[in-house]
Write a protein that holds these residues in place. Sequence first.
Motif, PDB file in Angstrom:
ATOM      1  N   THR A   4      36.341  33.479  38.746  1.00  0.00           N
ATOM      2  CA  THR A   4      35.658  34.451  37.879  1.00  0.00           C
ATOM      3  C   THR A   4      34.235  34.582  38.410  1.00  0.00           C
ATOM      4  OG1 THR A   4      34.773  32.761  36.374  1.00  0.00           O
ATOM      5  CG2 THR A   4      36.917  33.708  35.783  1.00  0.00           C
ATOM      6  N   GLN A  18      47.613  32.213  32.443  1.00  0.00           N
ATOM      7  CA  GLN A  18      46.237  32.574  32.079  1.00  0.00           C
ATOM      8  C   GLN A  18      45.262  31.660  32.817  1.00  0.00           C
ATOM      9  OE1 GLN A  18      45.625  35.176  29.849  1.00  0.00           O
ATOM     10  NE2 GLN A  18      47.821  35.479  30.003  1.00  0.00           N
ATOM     11  N   LEU A  19      44.002  32.065  32.862  1.00  0.00           N
ATOM     12  CA  LEU A  19      43.006  31.199  33.480  1.00  0.00           C
ATOM     13  C   LEU A  19      42.589  30.104  32.502  1.00  0.00           C
ATOM     14  CD1 LEU A  19      40.635  33.706  35.322  1.00  0.00           C
ATOM     15  CD2 LEU A  19      42.513  32.344  36.274  1.00  0.00           C
ATOM     16  N   GLN A  47      41.794  41.654  37.177  1.00  0.00           N
ATOM     17  CA  GLN A  47      40.800  41.845  36.128  1.00  0.00           C
ATOM     18  C   GLN A  47      39.625  40.871  36.269  1.00  0.00           C
ATOM     19  OE1 GLN A  47      42.720  42.029  32.218  1.00  0.00           O
ATOM     20  NE2 GLN A  47      40.851  41.157  31.354  1.00  0.00           N
ATOM     21  N   ASP A  48      39.926  39.597  36.432  1.00  0.00           N
ATOM     22  CA  ASP A  48      38.870  38.577  36.352  1.00  0.00           C
ATOM     23  C   ASP A  48      38.402  38.047  37.700  1.00  0.00           C
ATOM     24  OD1 ASP A  48      39.182  38.794  33.638  1.00  0.00           O
ATOM     25  OD2 ASP A  48      40.404  36.987  33.422  1.00  0.00           O
ATOM     26  N   TYR A 106      47.355  27.164  29.033  1.00  0.00           N
ATOM     27  CA  TYR A 106      46.884  28.329  29.788  1.00  0.00           C
ATOM     28  C   TYR A 106      47.681  28.490  31.084  1.00  0.00           C
ATOM     29  CZ  TYR A 106      42.766  28.193  26.754  1.00  0.00           C
ATOM     30  OH  TYR A 106      41.929  28.199  25.674  1.00  0.00           O
ATOM     31  N   ARG A 125      49.548  36.454  36.033  1.00  0.00           N
ATOM     32  CA  ARG A 125      48.566  35.935  36.983  1.00  0.00           C
ATOM     33  C   ARG A 125      48.013  37.043  37.860  1.00  0.00           C
ATOM     34  NH1 ARG A 125      52.428  31.657  39.238  1.00  0.00           N
ATOM     35  NH2 ARG A 125      50.900  31.118  40.833  1.00  0.00           N
ATOM     36  N   LYS A 178      45.588  39.097  35.799  1.00  0.00           N
ATOM     37  CA  LYS A 178      44.352  38.299  35.670  1.00  0.00           C
ATOM     38  C   LYS A 178      43.540  38.349  36.962  1.00  0.00           C
ATOM     39  CE  LYS A 178      43.859  36.771  31.740  1.00  0.00           C
ATOM     40  NZ  LYS A 178      42.669  37.257  31.081  1.00  0.00           N
ATOM     41  N   TYR A 179      44.254  38.270  38.069  1.00  0.00           N
ATOM     42  CA  TYR A 179      43.562  38.294  39.357  1.00  0.00           C
ATOM     43  C   TYR A 179      42.749  39.589  39.501  1.00  0.00           C
ATOM     44  CZ  TYR A 179      42.575  38.533  44.317  1.00  0.00           C
ATOM     45  OH  TYR A 179      41.903  38.660  45.508  1.00  0.00           O
TER      46      TYR A 179
END
Length: 210
Positions: free
Chosen positions: A91, A59-60, A174-175, A54, A168, A171-172
């Motif tokens: 998250t 990814q987280l 979004q999550d 990950y 990243r 992801k930041y």
Amino acid sequence: IVMRIVFAGPPGAGKGTQAARLIERLAIPHISTGDMLRAAVKAGTPAGQEAEVYMKAGQLVPDSTVIAMAIDRIQENDAREGFMLDGFPRTREQAEALEAAMKEADLSLDAVILLEVDDALIVERITGRRTDPDTGTIYHMTFNPPPAEILDRLVQRSDDTAEACAARLSKYHQDTAPIIPFYEERSILRRVDGVGNPDDVTARLIEALG
Ligand code: ADP
Ligand code: ADP
């Protein structure tokens, strides 16, 4: 006095750089889940083996691994009087788990510092980052150049490529961004501008921490 702190912000915002400076003044442990995960990968533990794929892809790491790791860590002795959590929670589920675990011990967070840096500046910060494995010091090839005599031993993180950096950042947004309203609702969010020279940013952080 503010002692149980979460340090949040996009990848490459300068959290590690600033935490190292603040910790000297605050006398609380700096707990970076990224550092803990990198150590687990290096040691080849089961959690590390799971996390590696990950991390490399930007990814987280799954909540089921990270939540237990972070919550166990803040229950250790050196964190009794306080801690600065860096890179956790990432998250909303992690934020809720942290709140629940602290509530059980009759504790709550004093402040969540959000170090703000625009996406446009992030890629350059991340791709120029180098770390000294001997001291943990974080350098930047342009913004904080390392001394020539240690160049040979500097390492670049495997997720500090332009591709992983883009993953990243997305992801930041979004999550991780959903933890911002979560902490705003609890009136503990403090925004700090992370752009400018590191001394100025440190001064802003000290002011924000009271
Ligand atoms: P940065 O803030 O520079 O992106 P970190 O060192 O905090 O980097 O994290 C590196 C990587 O470790 C992340 O991209 C992610 O894969 C993993 N990681 C760290 N903390 C967490 C977390 N709280 N939840 C999930 N994954 C995490
Ligand atoms: P994070 O822990 O949030 O991922 P780091 O502290 O590792 O961020 O910083 C990312 C990169 O940006 C490093 O190479 C660091 O030297 C550089 N950096 C940190 N703060 C600043 C700043 N105020 N201005 C320019 N570059 C910075």
